[in-house]
Every structure is written in structure tokens, then in C-alpha cells.
Design an enzyme around this catalytic site. Structure first.
Site, PDB file in Angstrom:
ATOM      1  N   LYS A  46     -17.321   8.872   8.834  1.00 31.74           N
ATOM      2  CA  LYS A  46     -17.628   8.724   7.407  1.00 31.74           C
ATOM      3  C   LYS A  46     -18.678   9.775   7.010  1.00 31.74           C
ATOM      4  O   LYS A  46     -18.324  10.920   6.818  1.00 31.74           O
ATOM      5  CB  LYS A  46     -18.025   7.275   7.118  1.00 31.74           C
ATOM      6  CG  LYS A  46     -16.852   6.321   7.465  1.00 31.74           C
ATOM      7  CD  LYS A  46     -17.056   4.912   6.993  1.00 31.74           C
ATOM      8  CE  LYS A  46     -16.070   3.937   7.632  1.00 31.74           C
ATOM      9  NZ  LYS A  46     -14.696   4.041   7.149  1.00 31.74           N
ATOM     10  N   HIS A  96     -21.447   2.209   7.326  1.00 28.22           N
ATOM     11  CA  HIS A  96     -21.554   2.771   5.965  1.00 28.22           C
ATOM     12  C   HIS A  96     -22.975   3.204   5.631  1.00 28.22           C
ATOM     13  O   HIS A  96     -23.310   3.384   4.468  1.00 28.22           O
ATOM     14  CB  HIS A  96     -21.022   1.770   4.936  1.00 28.22           C
ATOM     15  CG  HIS A  96     -19.553   1.558   5.082  1.00 28.22           C
ATOM     16  ND1 HIS A  96     -18.619   2.401   4.512  1.00 28.22           N
ATOM     17  CD2 HIS A  96     -18.850   0.651   5.794  1.00 28.22           C
ATOM     18  CE1 HIS A  96     -17.406   2.003   4.841  1.00 28.22           C
ATOM     19  NE2 HIS A  96     -17.515   0.939   5.625  1.00 28.22           N
ATOM     20  N   THR A 114      -7.973  -6.792   1.603  1.00 29.46           N
ATOM     21  CA  THR A 114      -9.245  -6.088   1.815  1.00 29.46           C
ATOM     22  C   THR A 114     -10.361  -6.791   1.035  1.00 29.46           C
ATOM     23  O   THR A 114     -11.500  -6.891   1.505  1.00 29.46           O
ATOM     24  CB  THR A 114      -9.111  -4.612   1.388  1.00 29.46           C
ATOM     25  OG1 THR A 114      -7.962  -4.071   2.031  1.00 29.46           O
ATOM     26  CG2 THR A 114     -10.322  -3.795   1.790  1.00 29.46           C
ATOM     27  N   THR A 174      -8.565   4.373  27.784  1.00 29.20           N
ATOM     28  CA  THR A 174      -8.042   5.194  26.688  1.00 29.20           C
ATOM     29  C   THR A 174      -8.603   6.609  26.788  1.00 29.20           C
ATOM     30  O   THR A 174      -9.725   6.813  27.271  1.00 29.20           O
ATOM     31  CB  THR A 174      -8.389   4.541  25.325  1.00 29.20           C
ATOM     32  OG1 THR A 174      -7.735   5.263  24.291  1.00 29.20           O
ATOM     33  CG2 THR A 174      -9.872   4.492  25.043  1.00 29.20           C
ATOM     34  N   SER A 224     -21.388 -14.788  13.139  1.00 26.35           N
ATOM     35  CA  SER A 224     -20.835 -13.663  12.404  1.00 26.35           C
ATOM     36  C   SER A 224     -21.024 -13.852  10.897  1.00 26.35           C
ATOM     37  O   SER A 224     -20.653 -14.902  10.355  1.00 26.35           O
ATOM     38  CB  SER A 224     -19.341 -13.571  12.761  1.00 26.35           C
ATOM     39  OG  SER A 224     -18.710 -12.531  12.086  1.00 26.35           O
ATOM     40  N   THR A 279     -20.259   5.007  13.043  1.00 25.99           N
ATOM     41  CA  THR A 279     -19.047   5.828  13.061  1.00 25.99           C
ATOM     42  C   THR A 279     -19.408   7.298  12.877  1.00 25.99           C
ATOM     43  O   THR A 279     -20.446   7.620  12.283  1.00 25.99           O
ATOM     44  CB  THR A 279     -18.072   5.417  11.941  1.00 25.99           C
ATOM     45  OG1 THR A 279     -16.850   6.156  12.077  1.00 25.99           O
ATOM     46  CG2 THR A 279     -18.636   5.696  10.556  1.00 25.99           C
ATOM     47  N   SER A 288     -19.084  -2.589   2.816  1.00 29.11           N
ATOM     48  CA  SER A 288     -18.377  -1.464   2.204  1.00 29.11           C
ATOM     49  C   SER A 288     -17.689  -1.793   0.897  1.00 29.11           C
ATOM     50  O   SER A 288     -17.485  -0.903   0.083  1.00 29.11           O
ATOM     51  CB  SER A 288     -17.353  -0.908   3.180  1.00 29.11           C
ATOM     52  OG  SER A 288     -16.335  -1.850   3.399  1.00 29.11           O
ATOM     53  N   ARG A 341       0.827  -1.220   0.000  1.00 28.47           N
ATOM     54  CA  ARG A 341       0.000   0.000   0.000  1.00 28.47           C
ATOM     55  C   ARG A 341       0.850   1.254   0.000  1.00 28.47           C
ATOM     56  O   ARG A 341       1.791   1.370   0.769  1.00 28.47           O
ATOM     57  CB  ARG A 341      -0.913   0.012   1.231  1.00 28.47           C
ATOM     58  CG  ARG A 341      -1.967  -1.069   1.200  1.00 28.47           C
ATOM     59  CD  ARG A 341      -2.829  -0.945   2.434  1.00 28.47           C
ATOM     60  NE  ARG A 341      -4.025  -1.748   2.341  1.00 28.47           N
ATOM     61  CZ  ARG A 341      -4.231  -2.856   3.052  1.00 28.47           C
ATOM     62  NH1 ARG A 341      -3.321  -3.282   3.898  1.00 28.47           N
ATOM     63  NH2 ARG A 341      -5.355  -3.528   2.909  1.00 28.47           N
TER      64      ARG A 341
HETATM   65  N1  PMP Z   1     -17.091  -1.147  10.436  1.00 33.25           N
HETATM   66  C1  PMP Z   1     -16.984  -1.156   9.093  1.00 33.25           C
HETATM   67  C2  PMP Z   1     -17.938  -1.992   8.321  1.00 33.25           C
HETATM   68  C3  PMP Z   1     -15.999  -0.395   8.443  1.00 33.25           C
HETATM   69  O1  PMP Z   1     -15.893  -0.414   7.115  1.00 33.25           O
HETATM   70  C4  PMP Z   1     -15.123   0.400   9.224  1.00 33.25           C
HETATM   71  C5  PMP Z   1     -14.031   1.272   8.630  1.00 33.25           C
HETATM   72  N2  PMP Z   1     -13.808   1.246   7.328  1.00 33.25           N
HETATM   73  C6  PMP Z   1     -15.262   0.372  10.607  1.00 33.25           C
HETATM   74  C7  PMP Z   1     -16.257  -0.407  11.187  1.00 33.25           C
HETATM   75  C8  PMP Z   1     -14.383   1.188  11.476  1.00 33.25           C
HETATM   76  O2  PMP Z   1     -14.845   2.497  11.517  1.00 33.25           O
HETATM   77  P1  PMP Z   1     -13.836   3.711  11.822  1.00 33.25           P
HETATM   78  O3  PMP Z   1     -13.243   4.084  10.494  1.00 33.25           O
HETATM   79  O4  PMP Z   1     -14.656   4.745  12.438  1.00 33.25           O
HETATM   80  O5  PMP Z   1     -12.786   3.149  12.741  1.00 33.25           O
END
Ligand code: PMP
Length: 404
Positions: free
Chosen positions: A247, A216, A362, A276, A136, A244, A188, A21
Site C-alpha cells: 500500500k 493502512h 466488504t 511457499t 478479535s 504490508t 480501511s 464485482r
Molecule cells: N489487513 C488489512 C486491514 C487490509 O485492509 C488488507 C488488504 N486490504 C490486508 C491486511 C492484506 O494486505 P495485502 O493487500 O498486503 O495482502
């Protein structure tokens, strides 16, 4: 003594496979999104970004920016601690209330990212609930997979988006199991949407909890941006909705929503929440404005839908293969990691078009793709420029016009 030979052996392998990458070094410019400056090869080059997950451009919205700037000035830059030790600010609590309302749930809990929220919530549920078994979906995101793995709960993988397979697998579990069905609404990479009503029905039939990732979908679907669960009127039948702020809402952070008891349970036991530093208050304030804005404004969603439909139609007109789905994600299939990277490089260098190649791990090998996410700020001229460039490259690279 250096250990670099150990690191380089594996990095070289990635390079050989075409899966190494490389960052695009972008400078997002306030108010100009989806335009950005790319600094990758030294000189600044103006590019149009086609692969952003700031799906609606909310990261450049004046009200969101204003909230962040004003809150930095009022509260400083960082939270100053974990949520339990001096890090909870009124802005975190206001955002949690906003998110609980978005999903019509009793409570919400913030995390520093969507990744952390999935990891922390699933590892806590799986490790603390009696005889937990997590079912899952086979295409679930890495953050869910890692959370499940860390929980050490029994895991059963069901066929992607297949409620019948889920039904069979739930039926095979012992009656004393605490069953948790984990799945996403919009996936996604393929952009496909789950058959949520059927999944919920099957889960209810077997007395299973439902854990839904709407990362998403939040901000993008449903009359108030509450995701596919809001659009389908199913939010009240889902035990936990995760989302999230990074996005469609254009900021950063993750969250879960659910009953007051559920959120209090995760708050009290999840190490990924407890140990954290909290999100900066300014991030929470900006995210709250973004969530509130998209609850009442449908303009961004409508314009996004229009541009997505236009790009799809123009790709079809040029015979450029893309996966069919009902979401805002348009995967254009290249099916070769080296060609995928080459095409992305040429798009950037010759056309000022930035789209990141999506390669293994990915997506599975042989399904390498360019993933386009048209938004409300892409113009019709942007779409024509993109499709023209792709049509030219399709001929030059003699790429297949078949999708499968
Ligand atoms: N769940 C899914 C389906 C995702 O695609 C992503 C990130 N691409 C996340 C959780 C994680 O979200 P964040 O980018 O806020 O860490």
C-alpha cells in the site's frame, strides 16, 4: 458434463443484488500516477484514479523503480524457492532488518502479502500457544478472521474500538488462557483509528499479548512512517506489529515484527511462511528503498494530509456526506448498492474519474460507499473536477445529504 449451472446460480444472485464485482482494466503508466489508461470497454480512456492504496504514489517513485529494475537484472525475476530451500536472498534479509528498525523491534519476517502474514501468524499463534484465546475486534480484516478460524483457538469478539468491552471480555477468561488481543490501527473502510493507548493498557492489565495490523498506517503515520504505534509512542508495548509493502510502500508483500523469539517461532512453525516461494529479490530490494525513503522524507505524508483536508473541505462545501475520521480515507456514503455502482460508472464514463464502489460483503448492507484516498500526486484541479462531478450526480440521483 459442465458444472457451470452451479456456479452461475450464485453469480446471478450477486448480480441481482448489485454486488457482482467488475474489474476496471487499468494500465498504470510510469511516472503519470494517479493518471492511468482504462481499457474496460475496449478503447483506452484516460482516467484519474481516486481509490488507489498506493497511497503516496511510491510505486512510481524513481528510486523504487530503479532498485527493482537493477535487482531484476542482477538477481533474475523470481526467488527460486521457499525461504528455507534456496529462496533466501540478501535482499530479503536487508528488508527484514529495515522493517525491524522501522518498528524498533528485534526482528521481522516477510510474507508474500499482508493477507498471508495475518493468516499465517494468527493461525500459528492460535494453534500452538497453550489454551490460546484470540480476542478479535469486530471490524477486523478478513485475513485476520481467516487466520483465527484456521487456528481453531477459542475466539471472543469485542465491540469495535471499545476498550471497556475488551476489558470485560478479558476479565471473564480463565487464568490459564494465553490471551491474544487482535486489532487494527486504521480501519480501511470507515477510516477510523483505534484508541491504541487504552487498548494496550487493558491488554497489559490482563497479561494479554497484543497483535496489531498497521496495514493502512505504515508509511503514512509516525515521524518515520512506523504507523500509529510509532506516532503514539506505543510500539514497544505491542507484542506483534503486522504490515504490508503493497500500500503506502507501493510494492507487494507483508510482514510481521516483534521479538527475535516471536519471529523465529512464526518462521519455524507457520505453514504460510514455510511452504511457499519467497518474494522475488527485486520486490524486496524495491520495498527496502521505499521503506527507507519514507523513514526520512516527510514530504509525501505532508502533501497527502493537505490534499485529504482539501477534499474534505470541498465535499463539505457542497453538502456531500462523508464519514468523519482522522485518517487519509474519505468514505462518501451512497447507502444503496445499485446507485453506488451507477454513480461509479457515470464518474468513469463521463468524467474520467475512477473510484470503485464498495458494496456488501466488504461493508454492511445499507452502508455502500465510494472510498476516496487522496494522495500527494492529486492536484487541486483534480479535487475540483471530482467534487464538481459528485455535486452534479448528487442532484441528478436525488441522494441523501445525511451521513448516518
Ligand atoms: N489487513 C488489512 C486491514 C487490509 O485492509 C488488507 C488488504 N486490504 C490486508 C491486511 C492484506 O494486505 P495485502 O493487500 O498486503 O495482502
Amino acid at each position: 458434463m459442465t458444472f457451470d449451472n452451479l456456479f452461475n446460480a450464485q453469480l446471478d444472485q450477486l448480480k441481482e443484488e448489485g454486488n457482482y464485482r467488475i474489474f476496471a482494466e487499468l494500465e498504470r503508466q510510469c511516472g503519470k500516477f494517479p493518471r492511468a489508461a482504462n481499457h474496460t470497454d475496449g478503447e483506452a480512456q484516460d482516467v484519474t484514479v481516486w481509490c488507489s492504496n498506493d497511497y503516496l504514489g511510491m510505486g512510481h517513485h524513481p528510486a523504487v523503480i530503479d532498485a527493482m529494475v537493477k535487482t531484476v537484472e542482477a538477481c533474475g525475476t523470481g526467488a527460486g524457492g521457499t525461504r528455507n530451500i534456496s529462496g533466501t536472498n540478501i535482499h530479503h534479509l536487508a528488508l527484514e532488518a529495515e522493517l525491524a528498525d522501522l518498528h524498533a523491534k528485534e526482528a521481522a519476517l516477510l510474507f508474500t502479502s499482508g493477507y498471508v502474514s495475518n493468516w499465517a501468524a494468527l493461525s500459528t499463534l492460535g494453534s500452538r500457544l497453550p489454551n490460546a484465546v484470540i480476542l478479535s475486534d469486530s471490524e477486523n480484516h478478513a485475513s485476520m478472521i481467516e487466520g483465527i478460524r484456521h487456528s481453531r483457538a477459542d475466539k471472543v469478539i469485542w465491540k469495535h474500538n471499545d476498550p471497556e468491552d475488551l476489558d470485560r471480555k478479558l476479565a471473564a477468561l480463565p487464568s490459564n488462557a494465553t490471551k491474544i488481543v487482535a486489532f487494527e490501527s486504521v480501519y480501511s473502510m470507515d477510516g477510523d483509528i483505534c484508541p491504541m493507548a487504552e487498548i494496550v493498557e487493558v491488554a497489559e492489565k490482563h497479561g494479554a499479548m497484543t497483535y496489531l495490523d498497521e496495514v493502512h498506517a505504515v508509511g503514512l503515520y509516525g515521524p518515520r512512517g512506523g504507523g500509529i504505534s510509532e506516532r503514539e509512542g506505543l510500539a514497544d508495548r505491542i507484542t506483534l506489529i503486522e504490515g504490508t509493502l503493497g500500500k503506502a510502500y507501493g510494492v507487494v508483500g507483508g510482514y510481521i515484527t516483534g521479538s527475535a523469539a516471536l519471529c523465529d517461532f512464526i518462521r519455524s512453525f507457520a505453514s504460510g511462511f514455510i511452504f511457499t516461494t519467497a518474494l522475488p529479490p527485486a520486490v524486496a530490494a524495491a520495498a527496502k528503498v521505499s521503506v527507507a525513503h519514507l523513514k526520512t522524507s516527510g514530504m509525501e505524508r505532508a502533501r497527502q494530509r493537505q490534499q485529504v483536508a482539501k477534499l474534505r473541505a470541498r465535499l463539505d462545501a457542497h453538502g456531500i456526506p462523508h464519514l468523519e475520521n482522522d485518517s487519509h480515507i474519505i468514505p462518501v456514503m451512497i447507502k444503496d448498492p445499485v446507485k453506488c455502482r451507477q454513480i461509479a460508472d457515470i464518474l468513469m464514463a463521463d468524467y474520467g474519474i475512477y473510484v470503485q464502489p464498495i458494496n456488501y460483503p466488504t461493508v454492511p448492507k445499507g452502508t455502500e460507499r465510494l472510498r476516496f484516498t487522496p494522495g500527494p500526486l492529486h492536484t487541486d484541479a483534480d479535487i475540483e473536477h471530482l467534487v464538481g462531478a459528485l455535486a452534479t450526480l448528487w442532484k441528478q440521483c436525488a441522494l441523501s445529504r445525511a451521513v448516518a
